[in-house]
Motif scaffolding. Structure first.
Motif, short mmCIF file in Angstrom:
data_model
loop_
_atom_site.label_atom_id
_atom_site.label_comp_id
_atom_site.label_asym_id
_atom_site.label_seq_id
_atom_site.Cartn_x
_atom_site.Cartn_y
_atom_site.Cartn_z
N VAL A 141 0.86 -1.18 0.00
CA VAL A 141 0.00 0.00 0.00
C VAL A 141 0.89 1.22 0.00
CG1 VAL A 141 -1.76 1.28 1.27
CG2 VAL A 141 -1.83 -1.21 1.23
N ALA A 142 0.64 2.13 -0.94
CA ALA A 142 1.43 3.36 -1.04
C ALA A 142 0.52 4.56 -0.89
CB ALA A 142 2.15 3.40 -2.38
N ASP A 143 1.05 5.63 -0.32
CA ASP A 143 0.28 6.86 -0.15
C ASP A 143 0.37 7.70 -1.40
OD1 ASP A 143 -0.57 6.38 2.47
OD2 ASP A 143 1.33 7.11 3.29
N CYS A 144 -0.78 8.03 -1.97
CA CYS A 144 -0.85 8.97 -3.09
C CYS A 144 -1.09 10.36 -2.51
CB CYS A 144 -2.00 8.61 -4.03
SG CYS A 144 -1.88 6.97 -4.71
N ARG A 145 -1.22 11.34 -3.39
CA ARG A 145 -1.48 12.69 -2.94
C ARG A 145 -2.87 12.81 -2.33
NH1 ARG A 145 -1.33 16.99 -7.36
NH2 ARG A 145 0.70 16.13 -7.79
N ASP A 146 -3.86 12.06 -2.86
CA ASP A 146 -5.23 12.20 -2.38
C ASP A 146 -5.80 10.96 -1.68
OD1 ASP A 146 -5.27 10.72 -4.66
OD2 ASP A 146 -6.96 11.74 -5.57
N SER A 147 -5.10 9.82 -1.75
CA SER A 147 -5.59 8.61 -1.08
C SER A 147 -4.49 7.57 -0.98
CB SER A 147 -6.79 8.04 -1.84
OG SER A 147 -6.36 7.55 -3.09
N LYS A 179 3.91 9.11 -4.59
CA LYS A 179 3.75 10.15 -3.58
C LYS A 179 3.40 11.51 -4.17
CE LYS A 179 6.46 8.74 0.37
NZ LYS A 179 7.71 8.88 1.09
N THR A 180 3.93 11.81 -5.35
CA THR A 180 3.76 13.14 -5.93
C THR A 180 2.55 13.25 -6.85
OG1 THR A 180 5.20 12.57 -7.77
CG2 THR A 180 6.23 13.58 -5.84
N ARG A 181 1.77 12.17 -7.01
CA ARG A 181 0.65 12.18 -7.96
C ARG A 181 -0.64 11.74 -7.29
NH1 ARG A 181 5.23 11.39 -10.30
NH2 ARG A 181 5.66 11.98 -12.44
N ASN A 182 -1.76 12.17 -7.89
CA ASN A 182 -3.05 11.66 -7.40
C ASN A 182 -3.45 10.44 -8.22
OD1 ASN A 182 -4.08 12.68 -9.79
ND2 ASN A 182 -5.05 14.44 -8.82
N VAL A 183 -4.54 9.81 -7.81
CA VAL A 183 -4.95 8.53 -8.41
C VAL A 183 -5.26 8.66 -9.90
CG1 VAL A 183 -6.66 6.67 -8.28
CG2 VAL A 183 -5.81 7.70 -6.20
#
Length: 157
Positions: free
Chosen positions: A95-101, A136-140
């Motif tokens: 599981v990785a953290d995106c910018r929005d989720s 990390k630097t992008r949204n879904v």
């Protein structure tokens, strides 16, 4: 006394899918009936044989229906073909953290020839580090468009 069932007149509703150029029209009684439903699109023909399946959820925005991408995955029959005799593969799931989720990422790395376990372990670890930094630097939505356009795969290769 028999109850008479009132029939609802059904019609086609246009649904906008921002990630794809596909025109989607679904048959239903009302827009509220379609809200929250999921659609599976096979992108194999659109993407020249990349064998991707996109899962979209329908959202009502004002008077229009649109889709939000939920999941993108390789088709199972393609996976079996890709992992053939004479080649090794490395799988991972994290599981990785995106910018929005948060996003569950399952990379599949296929080698051309047989390689040692240590090499597969190093491939898996470097792919995880690169993907976590990339996500990390992008949204879904950006991640899905880059997977569809093959940018993410080229960077990993």
């Amino acid at each position: 006394m028999a109850k008479i069932k009132k029939s609802i007149k059904k019609q086609f509703y246009e649904i906008e899918a921002p990630l794809t150029a596909a025109k989607i029209a679904l048959y239903a009684g009302s827009q509220e009936e379609l809200e929250g439903k999921t659609i599976k699109l096979d992108l194999t023909k659109n993407l020249k044989g990349k064998n991707l399946e996109l899962k979209l959820r329908i959202i009502k925005e004002g008077e229009k229906l649109s889709c939000k991408a939920e999941k993108i995955e390789l088709i199972n029959s393609y996976l079996k073909k890709a992992i053939r005799n004479g080649a090794d593969y490395a799988e991972d799931s994290f599981v990785a953290d995106c910018r929005d989720s948060k996003a569950r990422i399952k990379p599949l790395l296929v080698t051309r020839k047989r390689v040692s376990r240590n090499t597969l372990k190093i491939l898996r670890e470097t792919a995880r580090k690169n993907l976590e930094a990339y996500v990390k630097t992008r949204n879904v939505e950006e991640i899905f468009t880059e997977i569809i356009s093959n940018k993410l795969q080229k960077q990993l290769a």
